[in-house]
Design a protein around this motif. Structure first.
Motif, short mmCIF file in Angstrom:
data_model
loop_
_atom_site.label_atom_id
_atom_site.label_comp_id
_atom_site.label_asym_id
_atom_site.label_seq_id
_atom_site.Cartn_x
_atom_site.Cartn_y
_atom_site.Cartn_z
N UNK A 99 35.23 31.87 -41.33
CA UNK A 99 34.80 30.20 -41.20
C UNK A 99 34.01 30.04 -42.37
N UNK A 100 32.84 31.04 -42.68
CA UNK A 100 31.94 30.47 -43.64
C UNK A 100 32.73 29.45 -45.10
N UNK A 130 35.49 28.32 -44.27
CA UNK A 130 36.23 27.38 -43.94
C UNK A 130 37.23 27.35 -43.07
N UNK A 131 37.97 29.18 -43.07
CA UNK A 131 38.99 28.99 -42.33
C UNK A 131 38.78 28.94 -40.84
N UNK A 132 38.98 28.85 -39.75
CA UNK A 132 38.12 28.97 -38.45
C UNK A 132 38.98 29.96 -37.49
N UNK A 183 45.07 31.18 -32.03
CA UNK A 183 43.71 31.89 -32.35
C UNK A 183 43.35 32.07 -30.66
N UNK A 196 39.65 20.84 -46.87
CA UNK A 196 38.82 19.32 -46.74
C UNK A 196 37.61 20.00 -46.70
N UNK A 253 31.37 23.80 -41.43
CA UNK A 253 29.94 24.72 -41.69
C UNK A 253 29.33 24.18 -42.52
N UNK A 304 47.24 24.31 -41.87
CA UNK A 304 45.43 24.24 -41.64
C UNK A 304 45.05 25.61 -40.74
N UNK A 305 45.13 25.84 -40.11
CA UNK A 305 44.89 26.63 -38.91
C UNK A 305 44.49 27.88 -40.13
N UNK A 306 45.36 28.49 -40.87
CA UNK A 306 45.36 29.42 -41.43
C UNK A 306 44.40 29.83 -42.14
N UNK A 307 44.21 28.77 -43.62
CA UNK A 307 43.67 29.00 -44.54
C UNK A 307 42.09 28.17 -44.69
N UNK A 308 41.56 29.51 -45.68
CA UNK A 308 39.81 28.54 -46.20
C UNK A 308 40.29 27.53 -46.74
N UNK A 309 38.94 26.87 -46.90
CA UNK A 309 38.97 25.56 -47.89
C UNK A 309 38.37 25.98 -50.03
#
Lengths: 400, 342, 162
Positions: free
Chosen positions: A153-154, A156-158, B45, B225, B231, B305-310
């Protein structure tokens, strides 16, 4: 790949760490609404922020997107534990200290109870010690599953955060079945444990440990193997080993710098870890990825340890013979154990009463956070979040 | 344009077209938002998403959210630039509306069958950058300014791969008109078999991949994003927007997702075309087929979108400039060579 | 290198797709309910006839959330010529659940087994004052107290209750 820390220790040892007093004086009375001058912008990652795991205030001085100086301001969650312990009895304190590190609450009680038991000269029966070990490792698994999720999460992956909470629930259900409380078990007593295990718990735990191992594989596929995650965490926030040890960083953070030190194996033996076959995991890099990786492996190792411990569970009582009113004889004792967050210790000073005279709590996150001013120099703002997430502190543990 | 049995003047036609497009955006945004953001994300999720509003699996949730936003107090920061602050969400939404003007849903169901449809659509979708910058600046907030600047840099950087990815399709089809591209795909044949026509995704795989990645970045969705990093800067350039202004941004985001999905479906998957179906049947079947293809493309976008970190801002930029643009240029080169030689 | 990266990206997609196709873990409270385990610390129940107003529970509570008032009464002797007995009568036994930490020290410490744990947890109130459960309400919780579970293999059998 360039590192984000501008100075690394050379072969001589620790780097020069100079403090410019003028810099820190400005940080101390930082105001939020300063003119937008990117040469010297002060950003307040305020006490309420989704990334700071609680009420940590981080005042950073920015130059564009790079951090010039950082100052963590703690104390927003100070609950006066050490003062509270002066006016409580031992069973009451055991209840209260559950809440220091609330994610792995069983593990908080263990060093304190071990200290009191040592002062009284009481030994808990072997079955009690083994169940204590199992519950400590379950707490470790619960905490680390949450870490594996929220680290995603930190960056960016929810989705991993939800998996972390979901898988943690299985472990919490186990703890609730034994102790009656999911988050605050309050199960240790001086002399052993409050109760024995309920019927069917061993099988349930075995199934749950299989699920935990599966979910570690899921986290590995979803997060650790992800190239974007690696890009965001490799070489970010490198802690040199000697500097980490000098600051008192402990636990998985230190093992991720390559230091082979684990109090379960190297400290005094309060729990029967030497009866099990297990391994201490280290990683040479010391960056955020290493910290994630070490905790992932430790979760798996804890699950395997639990399975071994359950197979070799001794029979017998779970409580030694203790007087009804517990009065610990005069003396002082220091016990520290390998908590999930690091090294947690209690220095108990007793004057023979039903409650201690003074308890000093050495909490792991307090020392882990003290390295932040050094660690965050020259780092980008998004990487600040990554580093905070990878150090994994709990505010209750910092502030007590 | 669609010939109705009645003889109506151009004013009525214009009004009908405007209303259709105006209705399409919120409807598209709602459908995408509900299916993917609320339901698909939830199931990915391991949870259910909204179940109570409206009784049946919470279909009413977004409508209720919209109504809730509309009745909220209109708060503007004291130091904000009032007119710019108010107009910024409108700019974003207007650019989305303008994209829908050229997307065909049937042989005669298109608002404005421009000959330079592709060029127009891509040009007009870039207007949203101005809206983002206006929002970031006018909020009088350090965080939103940082977010606005990051967003502008990202959007400008990813315009190029977006455009270059489409050039391959234009070269292959030989026309910039979206209607022409759809018909070229319908009338084509794969090695002589014309059962499904010839969707350009088969030869323009690289172009399709580039378009999806660039569209993801244009929509500021994870993994791109950073401008709205929840966060970190908690909302970025949108942080000072509340109530119906935030609703505008939300509709703009999902409406643009709908628009890009429609563009991708038209350019790469064959649009409204069903081979062998012509005339009025195509007018009826076309929108349904297009909708199905839009949902498929949107599924891919939201899945990523829901899988990857940014990615961090500099990593994002280096991805665009050092990787996507060279690959797109090579793609155009190869397409051009093959088009002429084969 | 590139192959490993592509595998990494696709692996993540596979995980989310697989999770989407599996049933969810949500329990739709209040339409569905998960039963808490037998030992769950939901609410404390009072068996009034066992209580002798010894005040041990009130003294050992870390939060001091138990309020007890009692008085002594004289009773006639049990047999002829004996001494008069003194009996403690419980006037007031309140547990303030707004303060209670659910630690269980009171239940453990009671020498006469007058307090019991019950897994009942649905007693939230719209105002804080109603969270003070008095003697009668605590007595009502008694019928939600479950039987203690059998213990695992290897455990010592529980001592007989007095």
């Amino acid at each position: 790949m360039t590192t984000t820390n501008p100075t690394l220790p050379g072969p001589g040892g620790l780097p020069e760490f100079e403090v410019d007093p003028a810099l820190y004086r400005h940080l101390a009375d930082a105001q939020v609404n300063v003119e937008l001058d990117t040469g010297d912008m002060i950003l307040n990652l305020g006490p309420q922020h989704p990334a700071t795991h609680g009420t940590l205030r981080l005042v950073v001085r920015l130059d564009g997107e790079r951090v010039v100086a950082a100052d963590p301001v703690i104390g927003y969650m100070h609950r006066g534990y050490e003062k509270l312990t002066e006016v409580r009895t031992y069973p009451q304190i055991t209840t209260l200290i559950n809440r220091i590190d609330w994610l792995s609450s069983f593990a908080n009680e263990v060093p304190f109870v071990a200290a009191a038991e040592e002062l009284m000269g009481i030994e808990a029966p072997p079955r009690a010690l083994q169940i204590r070990l199992v519950l400590t490792e379950l707490s470790r698994i619960a905490t680390f599953l949450l870490f594996l999720g929220e680290m995603g999460l930190q960056v960016g992956a929810i989705t991993p955060a939800f998996y972390g909470f979901r898988d943690r629930e299985y472990v919490l259900n186990l703890i609730e079945a034994v102790t009656g409380g999911r988050f605050h078990p309050n199960f240790n007593r001086i002399g052993g444990l409050k109760d024995d295990l309920p019927w069917g718990w061993l099988n349930d735990t075995r199934h749950t440990m299989e699920k935990v191992l599966d979910s570690c594989d899921t986290f590995e596929t979803l997060v650790a193997d992800n190239p974007i995650f690696e890009k965001r965490t490799r070489s970010i926030g490198i802690i040199p080993a000697e500097l980490g040890a000098a600051y008192g960083v402990s636990g998985s953070n230190l093992r991720a710098c390559g230091v082979d030190w684990d109090l379960r194996r190297d400290g005094r033996a309060f729990l029967p870890y030497s009866d099990l076959e297990w391994k201490v995991w280290t990683h040479p890099d010391g960056d955020s990825f290493a910290r994630y990786w070490v905790r992932l492996q430790e979760t798996r190792e804890s699950a395997r340890m639990v399975l071994q411990a359950l197979d070799g569970l001794a029979s017998g009582p779970v409580m030694a013979k203790v007087p009804r009113i517990i009065k610990v004889p005069e003396g002082e004792n220091w016990v520290s154990c390998e908590n999930p967050l690091g090294e947690m210790g209690y220095y108990v000073v007793s004057k023979g009463a039903t409650g201690p005279f003074r308890v000093k709590i050495r909490s792991a996150s307090f020392s882990n956070v003290s390295i932040l001013p050094w660690l965050l120099r020259g780092v980008y703002v998004p990487d600040v979040i990554t580093i905070l997430g990878s150090l994994y502190f709990i505010l209750g543990d910092i502030d007590r | 344009m669609l010939e109705l049995a009645l003889d109506v003047g151009w004013g009525t036609t214009l009004a009908v077209k405007t209303i259709v497009v105006l209705m399409l955006i919120p409807a598209g945004a709602l459908i995408l938002g509900y299916t993917f953001l609320l339901k698909m994300m939830s199931h990915m999720q391991s949870r259910l998403g909204p179940m109570d509003p409206g009784g049946f699996h919470g279909w009413y949730q977004l409508v209720g959210d919209g109504l809730k936003f509309i009745q909220k107090e209109d708060i503007m920061p004291a130091e904000a630039d009032r007119r710019v602050f108010a107009f910024a969400p409108a700019v974003v939404v207007i650019s989305t509306f303008l994209v829908f003007v050229v997307i065909p849903a049937g042989p005669r169901l298109v608002v404005a069958p421009l000959d330079v449809g592709v060029f127009y659509a891509l040009a007009v979708s870039s207007l949203s950058v101005i809206g983002v910058l206006m929002a970031g600046w006018a909020s009088a907030n350090k965080y939103s300014l940082l977010g606005g600047l990051r967003a502008a840099a990202q959007l400008i950087a990813y315009e190029l791969p977006l455009v270059l990815a489409v050039v391959g399709v234009v070269v292959q089809a030989g026309t910039m008109s979206l209607q022409g591209i759809v018909e070229a795909q319908r009338d084509g044949a794969i090695f002589g078999w014309d059962g499904v026509g010839f969707p350009f995704v088969l030869t323009q795989v690289v172009g399709f991949g580039l378009f999806m990645v660039a569209a993801q970045a244009e929509l500021t969705q994870p993994p791109f994003d950073m401008p709205v990093a929840e966060s970190e800067l908690v909302g970025g350039y949108m942080v000072e927007y509340t109530g119906f202004r935030f609703l505008f941004f939300f509709i703009g985001e999902f409406g643009t997702a709908f628009a890009f999905a429609a563009l991708a479906a038209t350019l790469f998957l064959g649009g409204w075309a069903v081979p062998g179906v012509e005339g009025t049947a195509a007018d009826v079947l076309g929108p349904i087929v297009l909708f199905a293809k839009i949902m498929f493309v949107a599924f891919l976008m939201f899945w990523a979108r829901f899988t990857y970190p940014r990615l961090r801002e500099d990593q994002l930029q280096s991805l665009a400039w050092k990787w996507l643009i060279p690959i797109a240029l090579v793609n155009i080169l190869v397409t051009g060579i093959l088009k002429v030689a084969v | 290198m590139a192959a490993k990266q592509i595998k990494g990206m696709l692996g993540g997609l596979g995980v989310t797709l697989r999770t989407m196709l599996q049933p969810t873990v949500t329990v739709q409270y209040p339409h569905e309910r998960e039963e808490p385990p037998t030992r769950a610390r939901g609410v404390i129940a009072l068996k009034e006839e066992n209580c002798t107003v010894c005040m041990l529970c009130a003294r050992s509570c870390p939060d001091w959330c138990i309020y007890i008032e009692g008085h002594k009464e004289k009773r006639p002797p049990r047999r002829e010529g004996g001494r008069e007995r003194t009996v403690s009568i419980l006037d007031r036994f309140d547990i303030d659940y707004a303060l209670c930490m659910y630690c269980g020290i009171c239940v453990e410490v009671c020498p006469f087994d007058a307090l019991f744990w019950s897994p009942e947890f649905e007693y939230s109130e719209p105002n804080i004052a109603s969270l003070l459960h008095d003697k009668d309400k605590l007595g009502e919780w008694m019928h939600t107290v479950p039987e203690p579970e059998p213990l695992e293999l290897g455990a010592e059998p529980p001592k007989a209750k007095k």
